[in-house]
Write a protein that holds these residues in place. Structure first.
Motif, PDB file in Angstrom:
ATOM      1  N   GLU A 132     -52.250  33.951  43.840  1.00  0.00           N
ATOM      2  CA  GLU A 132     -50.842  33.643  44.169  1.00  0.00           C
ATOM      3  C   GLU A 132     -49.915  34.524  43.327  1.00  0.00           C
ATOM      4  O   GLU A 132     -48.952  35.103  43.820  1.00  0.00           O
ATOM      5  N   ALA A 133     -50.234  34.609  42.021  1.00  0.00           N
ATOM      6  CA  ALA A 133     -49.395  35.394  41.102  1.00  0.00           C
ATOM      7  C   ALA A 133     -49.405  36.872  41.496  1.00  0.00           C
ATOM      8  O   ALA A 133     -48.372  37.550  41.428  1.00  0.00           O
ATOM      9  N   ILE A 134     -50.569  37.353  41.949  1.00  0.00           N
ATOM     10  CA  ILE A 134     -50.666  38.765  42.378  1.00  0.00           C
ATOM     11  C   ILE A 134     -49.744  38.987  43.580  1.00  0.00           C
ATOM     12  O   ILE A 134     -48.963  39.939  43.643  1.00  0.00           O
ATOM     13  N   LYS A 135     -49.829  38.033  44.524  1.00  0.00           N
ATOM     14  CA  LYS A 135     -49.044  38.163  45.761  1.00  0.00           C
ATOM     15  C   LYS A 135     -47.537  38.180  45.474  1.00  0.00           C
ATOM     16  O   LYS A 135     -46.777  38.914  46.094  1.00  0.00           O
ATOM     17  N   ASN A 136     -47.127  37.388  44.503  1.00  0.00           N
ATOM     18  CA  ASN A 136     -45.692  37.236  44.250  1.00  0.00           C
ATOM     19  C   ASN A 136     -45.164  38.104  43.109  1.00  0.00           C
ATOM     20  O   ASN A 136     -44.003  37.989  42.732  1.00  0.00           O
ATOM     21  N   ALA A 137     -46.021  38.954  42.542  1.00  0.00           N
ATOM     22  CA  ALA A 137     -45.600  39.703  41.344  1.00  0.00           C
ATOM     23  C   ALA A 137     -44.443  40.655  41.646  1.00  0.00           C
ATOM     24  O   ALA A 137     -44.454  41.370  42.645  1.00  0.00           O
ATOM     25  N   GLU A 138     -43.484  40.644  40.735  1.00  0.00           N
ATOM     26  CA  GLU A 138     -42.372  41.596  40.816  1.00  0.00           C
ATOM     27  C   GLU A 138     -42.884  42.907  40.236  1.00  0.00           C
ATOM     28  O   GLU A 138     -43.442  42.915  39.129  1.00  0.00           O
ATOM     29  N   LEU A 139     -42.704  44.012  40.977  1.00  0.00           N
ATOM     30  CA  LEU A 139     -43.350  45.263  40.561  1.00  0.00           C
ATOM     31  C   LEU A 139     -42.363  46.392  40.289  1.00  0.00           C
ATOM     32  O   LEU A 139     -41.225  46.377  40.785  1.00  0.00           O
TER      33      LEU A 139
ATOM     34  N   ARG B  28     -52.889  56.556  26.014  1.00  0.00           N
ATOM     35  CA  ARG B  28     -53.328  55.930  27.271  1.00  0.00           C
ATOM     36  C   ARG B  28     -52.999  56.845  28.444  1.00  0.00           C
ATOM     37  O   ARG B  28     -53.794  57.018  29.364  1.00  0.00           O
ATOM     38  N   LYS B  29     -51.818  57.450  28.428  1.00  0.00           N
ATOM     39  CA  LYS B  29     -51.413  58.362  29.519  1.00  0.00           C
ATOM     40  C   LYS B  29     -52.354  59.564  29.566  1.00  0.00           C
ATOM     41  O   LYS B  29     -52.802  59.985  30.642  1.00  0.00           O
ATOM     42  N   MET B  30     -52.680  60.087  28.365  1.00  0.00           N
ATOM     43  CA  MET B  30     -53.565  61.250  28.296  1.00  0.00           C
ATOM     44  C   MET B  30     -54.939  60.914  28.870  1.00  0.00           C
ATOM     45  O   MET B  30     -55.577  61.747  29.523  1.00  0.00           O
ATOM     46  N   LEU B  31     -55.385  59.678  28.646  1.00  0.00           N
ATOM     47  CA  LEU B  31     -56.703  59.257  29.142  1.00  0.00           C
ATOM     48  C   LEU B  31     -56.671  58.850  30.616  1.00  0.00           C
ATOM     49  O   LEU B  31     -57.665  58.372  31.151  1.00  0.00           O
ATOM     50  N   GLY B  32     -55.545  59.004  31.242  1.00  0.00           N
ATOM     51  CA  GLY B  32     -55.439  58.659  32.661  1.00  0.00           C
ATOM     52  C   GLY B  32     -55.215  57.183  32.905  1.00  0.00           C
ATOM     53  O   GLY B  32     -55.419  56.691  34.018  1.00  0.00           O
ATOM     54  N   GLY B  33     -54.785  56.485  31.857  1.00  0.00           N
ATOM     55  CA  GLY B  33     -54.615  55.033  32.000  1.00  0.00           C
ATOM     56  C   GLY B  33     -53.166  54.596  32.190  1.00  0.00           C
ATOM     57  O   GLY B  33     -52.878  53.396  32.123  1.00  0.00           O
ATOM     58  N   GLY B  34     -52.262  55.561  32.420  1.00  0.00           N
ATOM     59  CA  GLY B  34     -50.876  55.195  32.737  1.00  0.00           C
ATOM     60  C   GLY B  34     -50.866  54.709  34.175  1.00  0.00           C
ATOM     61  O   GLY B  34     -51.168  55.482  35.086  1.00  0.00           O
ATOM     62  N   MET B  35     -50.551  53.435  34.370  1.00  0.00           N
ATOM     63  CA  MET B  35     -50.647  52.872  35.731  1.00  0.00           C
ATOM     64  C   MET B  35     -49.237  52.689  36.303  1.00  0.00           C
ATOM     65  O   MET B  35     -48.271  52.633  35.570  1.00  0.00           O
ATOM     66  N   ARG B  36     -49.141  52.595  37.567  1.00  0.00           N
ATOM     67  CA  ARG B  36     -47.824  52.486  38.217  1.00  0.00           C
ATOM     68  C   ARG B  36     -47.466  51.024  38.447  1.00  0.00           C
ATOM     69  O   ARG B  36     -47.060  50.346  37.553  1.00  0.00           O
ATOM     70  N   GLN B  37     -47.692  50.469  39.643  1.00  0.00           N
ATOM     71  CA  GLN B  37     -47.290  49.067  39.876  1.00  0.00           C
ATOM     72  C   GLN B  37     -48.357  48.129  39.277  1.00  0.00           C
ATOM     73  O   GLN B  37     -48.998  47.333  39.964  1.00  0.00           O
TER      74      GLN B  37
ATOM     75  N   ALA C 186     -51.101  42.698  35.754  1.00  0.00           N
ATOM     76  CA  ALA C 186     -50.490  41.876  34.699  1.00  0.00           C
ATOM     77  C   ALA C 186     -50.262  40.435  35.154  1.00  0.00           C
ATOM     78  O   ALA C 186     -50.380  39.501  34.345  1.00  0.00           O
ATOM     79  N   ALA C 187     -49.955  40.254  36.446  1.00  0.00           N
ATOM     80  CA  ALA C 187     -49.626  38.897  36.925  1.00  0.00           C
ATOM     81  C   ALA C 187     -50.784  37.913  36.698  1.00  0.00           C
ATOM     82  O   ALA C 187     -50.580  36.848  36.106  1.00  0.00           O
ATOM     83  N   PRO C 188     -52.019  38.260  37.114  1.00  0.00           N
ATOM     84  CA  PRO C 188     -53.115  37.337  36.791  1.00  0.00           C
ATOM     85  C   PRO C 188     -53.389  37.294  35.287  1.00  0.00           C
ATOM     86  O   PRO C 188     -53.903  36.291  34.779  1.00  0.00           O
ATOM     87  N   GLY C 189     -53.045  38.367  34.585  1.00  0.00           N
ATOM     88  CA  GLY C 189     -53.208  38.379  33.122  1.00  0.00           C
ATOM     89  C   GLY C 189     -52.333  37.320  32.452  1.00  0.00           C
ATOM     90  O   GLY C 189     -52.750  36.676  31.483  1.00  0.00           O
ATOM     91  N   ILE C 190     -51.143  37.145  32.995  1.00  0.00           N
ATOM     92  CA  ILE C 190     -50.238  36.116  32.446  1.00  0.00           C
ATOM     93  C   ILE C 190     -50.846  34.727  32.680  1.00  0.00           C
ATOM     94  O   ILE C 190     -50.863  33.886  31.785  1.00  0.00           O
ATOM     95  N   VAL C 191     -51.366  34.523  33.877  1.00  0.00           N
ATOM     96  CA  VAL C 191     -52.018  33.229  34.167  1.00  0.00           C
ATOM     97  C   VAL C 191     -53.195  33.030  33.195  1.00  0.00           C
ATOM     98  O   VAL C 191     -53.408  31.947  32.656  1.00  0.00           O
ATOM     99  N   ALA C 192     -53.947  34.113  32.967  1.00  0.00           N
ATOM    100  CA  ALA C 192     -55.109  34.034  32.053  1.00  0.00           C
ATOM    101  C   ALA C 192     -54.664  33.551  30.677  1.00  0.00           C
ATOM    102  O   ALA C 192     -55.262  32.642  30.093  1.00  0.00           O
ATOM    103  N   LEU C 193     -53.603  34.156  30.180  1.00  0.00           N
ATOM    104  CA  LEU C 193     -53.137  33.803  28.827  1.00  0.00           C
ATOM    105  C   LEU C 193     -52.557  32.395  28.764  1.00  0.00           C
ATOM    106  O   LEU C 193     -52.755  31.674  27.787  1.00  0.00           O
TER     107      LEU C 193
END
Ligand SMILES: Cc1ncc(COP(=O)(O)O)c(C=O)c1O
Length: 342
Positions: free
Chosen positions: A17-24, A222-231, A236-243
């Motif tokens: 649900e959180a993924i579906k409704n996440a503000e990006l 992180r950006k150099m390692l290719g880990g800069g992510m966009r949306q 993060a949305a399920p991560g918030i629920v996890a925490l």
């Protein structure tokens, strides 16, 4: 019944649900409000200034090492550290550092041993730039390093001017096991990471934590390692629920792990140190096995039980949200049958 790892957990309905409704937004431009919210929440939960969402625990560890060392430096690790055994040698191949391994007790480094191994400033020596601990300690069997043990170690590292880093992939398991605030553990380290995608059930991601300077440096690496992510708010949305929602229930996994370990300890051919069973990992050795570990695993798998080998006949099972008490009883029955057969 997948007891190989807690990484197999699937997102909860609330997470979907959180993924579906996440503000990006675009997180490389720091414009993803959901990522920003997760990072603020994580930093606050850990009692530190700042946080950074990364793709995995491995990326968190590598980025943390790179942000705190220079090529040619030395990093002290416990000899069974995940960073050393399971992260493809990234800290040497990519960060260019030399690991120095010290055997700990049930995964915990002894302050006196670390003190002796920190290199003195001298023209021949590499600089000891970082000391890493792992909590809970995976290969030691999910053992907890107590806040007091971390504090004692931090007195040594601080006096030597070497930062202390914690691979806290399962730090919430440690906090729940001791019924302590997670800040009791994090307060003694300079930086750490924890995983959203293990027992906390989020699908992807880990979070690095530390002071603002460290996190700013880490953001660029992180950006150099290719880990800069966009949306990345999708992550993060399920991560918030996890925490917010998934920490307290870890105690169920610990109770189930205990029941599993106690059940296993009754088999004559199984060697298990019940003192190491402190959280959700059960490490044990099957003695006198007349088939190869692979054949043993396949016999268990045929009965619907999946487990993981460390090396030789040493194996592990990990409890998590999808494993119930009935599953534990069933697993013990299957073990009994399979062991009797061989
Ligand atoms: C202690 C520890 N650190 C780091 C990691 C790496 O996490 P990931 O699989 O997300 O790269 C793991 C994964 O199991 C782990 O157990």
């Amino acid at each position: 019944m997948d007891l190989r790892s807690d990484t197999v957990t699937l997102p909860t309905d609330e997470m979907y649900e959180a993924i579906k409704n996440a503000e990006l937004g675009d997180d490389v431009y720091r414009e993803d409000p959901t990522v920003n919210r997760l990072e603020e929440l994580a930093a606050k939960t850990m009692g530190k200034e700042a946080a950074l969402l990364v793709t995995s625990g491995t990326q968190a560890n590598l980025t943390s090492v790179m942000a705190q060392t220079n090529r040619g430096d030395e990093v002290i690790l416990e000899s069974d550290a995940h960073i050393y055994h399971y992260e493809v040698g990234g800290i040497s191949a990519l960060a260019g550092v030399i690991p120095k391994l010290i055997k700990g007790k049930k995964g915990a480094l002894e302050p006196g041993d670390v003190e002796k191994e920190i290199m003195p400033e001298e023209i021949h020596h590499p600089k000891t730039a970082l000391v890493c601990i792992e909590n809970t300690h995976n290969r030691a069997g999910g053992t907890v390093i107590t806040p007091e043990q971390i504090e004692a170690l931090s007195e040594v590292t601080r006096s030597k001017g070497v930062p202390l880093y914690m691979d806290g992939a399962r730090i919430f398991n440690a906090a729940v096991a001791l019924n302590r605030d997670v800040k009791d553990f994090t307060g003694h380290v300079d930086s750490l990471m924890f995983c959203l995608s293990k027992g906390l059930s989020a699908p992807v991601g880990s979070v690095m934590i530390g002071n603002t300077d460290f996190i700013e440096k880490a953001r660029k690496i992180r950006k150099m390692l290719g880990g800069g992510m966009r949306q990345a708010g999708i992550i993060a949305a399920p991560g918030i629920v996890a925490l917010e929602k998934m920490v307290d229930r870890l105690s169920e996994d610990h109770t189930n792990a205990r029941a599993l370990a106690e059940g296993l300890s009754k088999f004559e051919s199984i060697k298990i140190d019940l003192e190491t069973v402190q959280t959700n990992i059960v490490k044990f050795e099957v003695q006198g096995l007349k088939v190869s570990p692979e054949e043993f695993f396949s016999m268990l798998r045929e009965r619907g039980v999946q487990i993981l080998g460390y090396e030789g006949n040493v194996m592990r099972m990990v409890t998590h949200r999808h494993i119930t008490r009935e599953d534990i009883n069933y697993t013990l029955e299957v073990f009994e049958d399979v062991i009797r057969k061989i």
